[in-house]
Scaffold this motif. Structure first.
Motif, PDB file in Angstrom:
ATOM      1  N   LEU A 164      16.888 -23.019  12.634  1.00 21.67           N
ATOM      2  CA  LEU A 164      17.074 -23.784  11.394  1.00 21.67           C
ATOM      3  C   LEU A 164      18.400 -23.342  10.786  1.00 21.67           C
ATOM      4  N   PHE A 177      23.303 -20.460   6.380  1.00 24.03           N
ATOM      5  CA  PHE A 177      22.576 -19.550   7.244  1.00 24.03           C
ATOM      6  C   PHE A 177      22.114 -20.314   8.458  1.00 24.03           C
ATOM      7  N   GLN A 179      19.245 -19.447  11.605  1.00 19.76           N
ATOM      8  CA  GLN A 179      18.311 -18.433  12.082  1.00 19.76           C
ATOM      9  C   GLN A 179      17.293 -19.028  13.039  1.00 19.76           C
ATOM     10  N   GLU A 183      11.066 -13.643  15.868  1.00 18.22           N
ATOM     11  CA  GLU A 183      11.374 -12.351  15.262  1.00 18.22           C
ATOM     12  C   GLU A 183      12.662 -11.796  15.867  1.00 18.22           C
ATOM     13  N   PHE A 226       8.886 -15.031  13.540  1.00 13.98           N
ATOM     14  CA  PHE A 226       9.113 -14.208  12.345  1.00 13.98           C
ATOM     15  C   PHE A 226       8.057 -14.598  11.302  1.00 13.98           C
ATOM     16  N   GLY A 227       7.680 -13.641  10.471  1.00  7.96           N
ATOM     17  CA  GLY A 227       6.889 -13.980   9.283  1.00  7.96           C
ATOM     18  C   GLY A 227       5.476 -14.489   9.525  1.00  7.96           C
ATOM     19  N   GLY A 228       4.870 -14.129  10.657  1.00 13.68           N
ATOM     20  CA  GLY A 228       3.448 -14.428  10.861  1.00 13.68           C
ATOM     21  C   GLY A 228       3.115 -15.910  10.778  1.00 13.68           C
ATOM     22  N   LYS A 230       3.203 -17.929   8.261  1.00  9.97           N
ATOM     23  CA  LYS A 230       4.194 -18.727   7.522  1.00  9.97           C
ATOM     24  C   LYS A 230       5.376 -19.085   8.413  1.00  9.97           C
ATOM     25  N   ILE A 234       6.823 -22.775   9.822  1.00  7.45           N
ATOM     26  CA  ILE A 234       8.232 -23.194   9.815  1.00  7.45           C
ATOM     27  C   ILE A 234       8.648 -23.640  11.216  1.00  7.45           C
ATOM     28  N   PHE A 300      23.898 -14.776  -0.594  1.00  5.74           N
ATOM     29  CA  PHE A 300      23.333 -15.874   0.198  1.00  5.74           C
ATOM     30  C   PHE A 300      24.421 -16.597   0.997  1.00  5.74           C
TER      31      PHE A 300
ATOM     32  N   SER B 181       6.942 -18.645  -0.727  1.00  9.58           N
ATOM     33  CA  SER B 181       7.949 -17.853  -0.020  1.00  9.58           C
ATOM     34  C   SER B 181       7.717 -16.360  -0.179  1.00  9.58           C
ATOM     35  N   PHE B 226       8.204 -13.245   2.181  1.00  4.81           N
ATOM     36  CA  PHE B 226       7.652 -13.154   3.536  1.00  4.81           C
ATOM     37  C   PHE B 226       8.828 -13.115   4.516  1.00  4.81           C
ATOM     38  N   GLY B 227       8.627 -12.436   5.639  1.00  2.00           N
ATOM     39  CA  GLY B 227       9.583 -12.560   6.739  1.00  2.00           C
ATOM     40  C   GLY B 227      10.974 -11.998   6.513  1.00  2.00           C
ATOM     41  N   LYS B 230      15.000 -13.516   6.886  1.00  2.00           N
ATOM     42  CA  LYS B 230      14.796 -14.930   7.230  1.00  2.00           C
ATOM     43  C   LYS B 230      13.981 -15.642   6.147  1.00  2.00           C
ATOM     44  N   GLY B 231      12.943 -14.964   5.648  1.00  2.57           N
ATOM     45  CA  GLY B 231      12.170 -15.537   4.553  1.00  2.57           C
ATOM     46  C   GLY B 231      12.998 -15.648   3.276  1.00  2.57           C
ATOM     47  N   ASN B 233      16.180 -16.277   3.158  1.00  2.00           N
ATOM     48  CA  ASN B 233      16.992 -17.481   3.343  1.00  2.00           C
ATOM     49  C   ASN B 233      16.188 -18.745   3.019  1.00  2.00           C
ATOM     50  N   ILE B 234      14.948 -18.782   3.513  1.00  2.00           N
ATOM     51  CA  ILE B 234      14.096 -19.947   3.245  1.00  2.00           C
ATOM     52  C   ILE B 234      13.887 -20.097   1.729  1.00  2.00           C
TER      53      ILE B 234
END
Lengths: 328, 328
Positions: A164, A177, A179, A183, A226-228, A230, A234, A300, B181, B226-227, B230-231, B233-234
């Motif tokens: 993304l 960004f 990514q 993970e 990444f992030g389980g 969630k 994504i 950011f 998030s 989260f994450g 990467k999280g 950024n989201i």
């Protein structure tokens, strides 16, 4: 023995990449777009999607899973939608062919979507998002890739590492960004396996579907999002957006690194004209990002100054020179 | 002593919620939309954004930070963009007022964006995305919220818990996800503090900006995204999309739970007509999601059958009845 300056200028690298792609069977359009994308990635220090990744495109051209002379077909069925069939060529060439229509659609509608199908792996996704932000648009780009990753705890690969990218115009350079949904990157696992190193916990599943730190076993298993849960959401959202106009689903896509069949992947690019929403948007965002960076160290999409000299690994430089038919 | 069946039907709960909002000073439009959104959340078992959350709206109405009689103003400056000023009322009412234009824009352009500004906290974001998917559209909805969360390792709150929702039409019911998030919800920290319980590691920072498991300290600190990066950024991407037409940035938004000032937040809703991209899209996605669930147990956006009977916590039921001026 290494002697002298082995770095290259961006122009030198671009020429070498262009010649390498031509040498591997790519037409002028394919050579041009891959050379520019490769140099852009290297100048941002992103070697993993730079010259090293170009070698994957060269193999793909030679082995027939990337069509080096493909002419993308661009249509605009509705005023806000641009569709591009990459015809088994690069996503880059399809994007370039569609960009004027996408820009025009975003200006006239305030928002537009480009949906690419039938493409080879998209490479560095930030390249597409930055192109749109360079034109003054806010961009969200999502691509799918052959299945290499678990999601929602599945014991096998069910989707790609689905990157993304997001970019927005900014007076001192685009903020962006880019990514993966995994993970870690697939190349990190491949490199660890080659070096005989263990993986950190939480990166991968083994061939039995259980978490592993054995890099070789992970090559037969799956990456972890990444992030389980969630992050899994994504990743699946990215895939479902990427295949809107008929790109292959990750599980049905041919591999990008072997065989003669095109992966025929999809790519989704959303372009928003911020001025259509609020003439003061860019200024507000600029002030906000500056404050976050200064007061809180949260920077950011920070732009690093692009490199003026690029040093390739000797192995990569030799491979490019071989393909180009010149001395390394 | 509890006697008999204390559950309610959806219609009974909707009537109670409507009366409670009217009792707290909300006009008919505000009462209707909040009652329907509350019941929808409760029927999906999402109590934290259901009747308990309605109490936050009631306080906000009484204390003046939510305008209960606001008439949203909807404009369509370009063919693909719908802007709605909530005028310090609910995001729900602004969304309802804009929905016909958004649907029409998505049909005629293939893609359209609704950007809301000047709104109270959006509540359950999946409500908006599901409404669009019910109309046959693929929806991505992003909202910002007052700053409660760190990002990029900042030692303080720099953004909101910024939820993201995605939904797509599906023959056996809309598939959707809706996620904050943050690693955990603010209410989880508040509840742990009230119960005197420790937090798991990785949920929050304390008032000194360092990771903490002390729930009371975390209330003066910040949630964690989260994450990781990467999280982060989201979360920032969500905020930058949510404020496109002038919604307040998280750090500048007034709190939703105290004071008389409206948070004046933003909401972004992207609507895509899948048929504009590929007439076979819905069938392909349906088959793919079924296969992922059957072969791999990865059930994306699974729909649970909505509850037919709803049981509220006695405390919440009493508060609603008090507001409505009826017996609990």
């Amino acid at each position: 023995m290494r002697t002298g300056d082995e770095t290259m200028t961006p122009d030198e690298l671009e020429d070498l990449c262009r010649a390498a792609v031509r040498g591997a069977g790519g037409g002028p359009r394919t050579a041009d777009v891959l050379a520019r994308a490769t140099v852009a990635a290297e100048r941002r220090g992103r070697s993993s999607v730079g010259a090293g990744h170009l070698l994957d495109y060269l193999s793909a051209l030679r082995e027939g899973r990337l069509a080096g002379e493909a002419d993308p077909v661009v249509t605009r069925p509705l005023v806000g939608t641009v569709l591009a069939d990459a015809r088994e060529g690069t996503a880059h060439a399809a994007f370039e062919a569609a960009l004027p229509e996408l820009d025009a659609a975003a200006r006239s509608c305030g928002v537009a979507v480009l949906s690419i199908r039938g493409a080879f792996s998209a490479g560095e996704l930030g390249w597409y998002a930055r192109r749109l932000a360079d034109d003054g648009l806010v961009a969200l780009v999502a691509g799918n890739s052959p299945a290499l990753m678990s999601a929602f705890g599945a014991p096998a690969a069910v989707t790609g590492t689905n990157p993304l990218a997001f970019a927005l115009p900014h007076p001192d350079g685009v903020r962006a960004f880019d990514q993966a949904s995994s993970e870690t990157a697939w190349v990190s696992v491949r490199d660890a396996a080659a070096r005989g190193e263990e993986l950190p916990e939480g990166w991968a599943l083994g061939s039995d579907g259980r978490p592993t730190t054995d890099a070789r076993d992970a090559l037969d298993g799956a990456l972890v999002p990444f992030g389980g849960a969630k992050g899994s959401n994504i990743a699946l959202m990215i895939e479902l957006l990427a295949v809107l106009s008929g790109g292959a689903l990750s599980r049905e896509a041919a591999p990008f690194d072997r065989g003669s069949e095109s992966p025929r992947l999809g790519l989704f690019a959303l372009a928003l004209d911020p001025n259509a929403f609020d003439a003061g948007y860019s200024e507000r965002v600029e002030a906000h990002l500056a404050r976050l960076a200064q007061a809180h160290g949260a920077d950011f999409g920070r732009r690093r100054p692009p490199l003026e000299r690029i040093l390739l690994e000797p192995r990569i430089r030799r491979a490019l020179a071989d393909a180009a038919g010149v001395a390394a």
